[in-house]
Design a protein around this motif. Structure first.
Motif, PDB file in Angstrom:
ATOM      1  N   GLU A 142       0.841  -1.194   0.000  1.00 28.65           N
ATOM      2  CA  GLU A 142       0.000   0.000   0.000  1.00 28.65           C
ATOM      3  C   GLU A 142       0.881   1.251   0.000  1.00 28.65           C
ATOM      4  N   THR A 143       0.644   2.111  -0.981  1.00 26.73           N
ATOM      5  CA  THR A 143       1.457   3.309  -1.155  1.00 26.73           C
ATOM      6  C   THR A 143       0.540   4.504  -1.355  1.00 26.73           C
ATOM      7  N   LEU A 144       0.529   5.418  -0.382  1.00 28.48           N
ATOM      8  CA  LEU A 144      -0.315   6.616  -0.459  1.00 28.48           C
ATOM      9  C   LEU A 144       0.564   7.815  -0.782  1.00 28.48           C
ATOM     10  N   ILE A 145       0.135   8.605  -1.772  1.00 28.98           N
ATOM     11  CA  ILE A 145       0.946   9.714  -2.252  1.00 28.98           C
ATOM     12  C   ILE A 145       0.096  10.983  -2.288  1.00 28.98           C
ATOM     13  N   SER A 146       0.599  12.042  -1.686  1.00 31.24           N
ATOM     14  CA  SER A 146      -0.039  13.350  -1.798  1.00 31.24           C
ATOM     15  C   SER A 146       0.918  14.267  -2.545  1.00 31.24           C
ATOM     16  N   LEU A 147       0.362  15.215  -3.287  1.00 35.21           N
ATOM     17  CA  LEU A 147       1.215  16.057  -4.114  1.00 35.21           C
ATOM     18  C   LEU A 147       0.658  17.464  -4.219  1.00 35.21           C
ATOM     19  N   SER A 148       1.554  18.378  -4.542  1.00 34.90           N
ATOM     20  CA  SER A 148       1.188  19.788  -4.692  1.00 34.90           C
ATOM     21  C   SER A 148       2.088  20.413  -5.744  1.00 34.90           C
ATOM     22  N   VAL A 149       1.466  21.072  -6.735  1.00 34.58           N
ATOM     23  CA  VAL A 149       2.193  21.736  -7.807  1.00 34.58           C
ATOM     24  C   VAL A 149       2.228  23.239  -7.521  1.00 34.58           C
ATOM     25  N   SER A 150       3.362  23.852  -7.771  1.00 39.99           N
ATOM     26  CA  SER A 150       3.484  25.305  -7.553  1.00 39.99           C
ATOM     27  C   SER A 150       2.587  26.068  -8.521  1.00 39.99           C
ATOM     28  N   GLU A 151       2.317  27.324  -8.199  1.00 42.53           N
ATOM     29  CA  GLU A 151       1.399  28.131  -9.004  1.00 42.53           C
ATOM     30  C   GLU A 151       1.880  28.307 -10.441  1.00 42.53           C
ATOM     31  N   ASP A 152       3.191  28.354 -10.630  1.00 38.77           N
ATOM     32  CA  ASP A 152       3.709  28.532 -11.990  1.00 38.77           C
ATOM     33  C   ASP A 152       3.940  27.200 -12.709  1.00 38.77           C
ATOM     34  N   GLY A 153       3.631  26.085 -12.055  1.00 36.75           N
ATOM     35  CA  GLY A 153       3.719  24.775 -12.705  1.00 36.75           C
ATOM     36  C   GLY A 153       5.127  24.261 -12.914  1.00 36.75           C
ATOM     37  N   THR A 154       6.116  24.841 -12.239  1.00 39.60           N
ATOM     38  CA  THR A 154       7.502  24.414 -12.459  1.00 39.60           C
ATOM     39  C   THR A 154       8.071  23.595 -11.306  1.00 39.60           C
ATOM     40  N   ARG A 219      10.292  21.542 -13.342  1.00 40.21           N
ATOM     41  CA  ARG A 219      11.755  21.586 -13.386  1.00 40.21           C
ATOM     42  C   ARG A 219      12.388  21.081 -12.096  1.00 40.21           C
ATOM     43  N   LYS A 220      11.629  21.059 -11.014  1.00 40.54           N
ATOM     44  CA  LYS A 220      12.192  20.667  -9.721  1.00 40.54           C
ATOM     45  C   LYS A 220      11.145  19.885  -8.926  1.00 40.54           C
ATOM     46  N   ILE A 221      11.598  18.819  -8.281  1.00 44.75           N
ATOM     47  CA  ILE A 221      10.706  18.005  -7.457  1.00 44.75           C
ATOM     48  C   ILE A 221      11.358  17.773  -6.101  1.00 44.75           C
ATOM     49  N   VAL A 222      10.550  17.910  -5.049  1.00 47.25           N
ATOM     50  CA  VAL A 222      10.961  17.479  -3.710  1.00 47.25           C
ATOM     51  C   VAL A 222      10.067  16.318  -3.320  1.00 47.25           C
ATOM     52  N   LEU A 223      10.678  15.180  -3.076  1.00 49.90           N
ATOM     53  CA  LEU A 223       9.941  13.988  -2.658  1.00 49.90           C
ATOM     54  C   LEU A 223      10.392  13.601  -1.258  1.00 49.90           C
ATOM     55  N   SER A 224       9.419  13.447  -0.358  1.00 49.94           N
ATOM     56  CA  SER A 224       9.717  13.087   1.035  1.00 49.94           C
ATOM     57  C   SER A 224       8.921  11.846   1.409  1.00 49.94           C
ATOM     58  N   GLY A 225       9.612  10.871   1.984  1.00 50.16           N
ATOM     59  CA  GLY A 225       8.960   9.642   2.386  1.00 50.16           C
ATOM     60  C   GLY A 225       8.887   9.517   3.898  1.00 50.16           C
ATOM     61  N   TYR A 226       7.706   9.168   4.407  1.00 49.68           N
ATOM     62  CA  TYR A 226       7.530   9.020   5.846  1.00 49.68           C
ATOM     63  C   TYR A 226       6.867   7.682   6.155  1.00 49.68           C
ATOM     64  N   SER A 227       6.947   7.282   7.403  1.00 53.00           N
ATOM     65  CA  SER A 227       6.384   6.006   7.818  1.00 53.00           C
ATOM     66  C   SER A 227       5.870   6.118   9.246  1.00 53.00           C
ATOM     67  N   GLN A 228       4.886   5.278   9.573  1.00 48.60           N
ATOM     68  CA  GLN A 228       4.362   5.234  10.933  1.00 48.60           C
ATOM     69  C   GLN A 228       5.220   4.282  11.773  1.00 48.60           C
ATOM     70  N   ARG A 229       5.751   4.806  12.868  1.00 47.63           N
ATOM     71  CA  ARG A 229       6.622   3.986  13.709  1.00 47.63           C
ATOM     72  C   ARG A 229       6.288   4.206  15.185  1.00 47.63           C
ATOM     73  N   ILE A 230       6.654   3.245  15.983  1.00 52.06           N
ATOM     74  CA  ILE A 230       6.400   3.320  17.415  1.00 52.06           C
ATOM     75  C   ILE A 230       7.483   4.172  18.079  1.00 52.06           C
ATOM     76  N   ASP A 231       7.054   5.160  18.825  1.00 52.95           N
ATOM     77  CA  ASP A 231       7.986   5.996  19.585  1.00 52.95           C
ATOM     78  C   ASP A 231       8.439   5.206  20.812  1.00 52.95           C
TER      79      ASP A 231
END
Length: 294
Positions: A142-154, A219-231
């Motif tokens: 299972e892979t959930l992805i959220s995304l957001s594009v900048s106003e100028d589309g770059t 022209r530029k992408i920032v991809l961040s991966g997170y996971s649920q873990r026990i503190d």
């Protein structure tokens, strides 16, 4: 009978056992090879309209009475009523088919307009296009992805909810050099962490490639991966970012997409602006994700 089969066909049986062993282990190894299917970034893309697969209804066959039946009033009336019923059903089915065909054509027109807007750098259509593209991929976990594009589309920011390490397979198939038994054994914590490390990096690499291929104005992408873990301090589940990478298209274009099976995805991401705190044995420590600007 088993002993006799082993004596008569030892090589064939051994080959079947080795083949099955490889199949099991290759399915597990594939979790770390998702990047093998990453598309190359294209300078120009083309809209492909959805196919209309519905088949038009065939005209009905008329009921034809024999010579003698034509002189029987009951038979003649039944035949006329049956032909009317068949023609009526055909007209209804044909009208429904034409309506579906028209609606399909209209959807393709709307999709083409949205695609053109996405190619031109309009953020909303860009987000919908990429969401649709990613949703069509069958991810092994299972892979959930959220995304957001900048106003100028770059620029594009992607947040990926990675699977937990507990969801990784911990067993491997093994066949002894002189054994006839295919056994399933524990791989060990180090091998499981190694597989998890390979999987989450391979997953991120694939998503980056899909985004660059789908959205030519980015022209530029920032991809961040997170996971649920026990503190370990509270015992509560929390979301930890495991890695965050910022990639420019010019850098991405330098990858040899004809040799993806020779690429280590973890090392590939490290060639970009990567924020990651990972031990040599594959243990991730929480990090603060990057942003497009900083």
């Amino acid at each position: 009978m088993v002993a006799q089969a082993r004596r008569q066909h030892p090589d064939a049986i051994r080959q079947l056992l080795e083949q099955r062993c490889d199949e099991i282990n290759n399915d597990i190894s594939a979790l770390g090879n998702l990047h093998w299917h990453t598309p190359a970034p294209l300078l120009s893309t083309k809209f492909v309209p959805a196919r209309f697969d519905a088949v038009p209804p065939l005209p009905p066959e008329e009921v034809n009475l024999g010579f003698a039946e034509r002189f029987l009033p009951g038979k003649r009336q039944w035949a006329e009523a049956e032909n009317l019923r068949r023609q009526s059903g055909y007209r209804v089915a044909l009208e429904q088919y034409e309506q579906e065909k028209t609606a399909h054509a209209e959807r393709n027109v709307q999709a083409r307009m949205a695609y053109s807007a996405a190619m031109a750098g309009n953020p909303d259509p860009m987000e919908k296009l990429l969401e649709h593209r990613l949703s069509e991929i069958v991810w092994p976990k299972e892979t959930l992805i959220s995304l957001s594009v900048s106003e100028d589309g770059t620029a594009l920011e992607l947040d990926v909810d990675l699977p937990e390490i507990e969801h990784m397979p911990t067993m491997r198939a093994a066949l002894g050099a002189r054994s006839w038994d295919l056994t399933i054994k524990e791989a060990g914590a180090t091998a499981t962490r190694k597989l998890y490390q390979q999987h989450v990096h391979s997953l991120g690499f694939r998503i980056l490639g899909e985004a660059f291929a789908a959205l030519p104005t980015v022209r530029k992408i920032v991809l961040s991966g997170y996971s649920q873990r026990i503190d370990s301090a509270t015992g509560q589940t929390k979301e930890d970012y495991l890695y965050s990478v910022r990639v420019d298209r010019d850098q991405w274009d330098e990858i040899n997409f004809a040799m993806l099976n020779q690429i280590d995805p973890g090392e590939a991401l490290a060639a970009f602006d990567l924020r990651r705190n990972m031990t040599a044995t594959g243990i991730f420590k929480p990090i603060t994700p990057l942003t497009v600007g900083t």
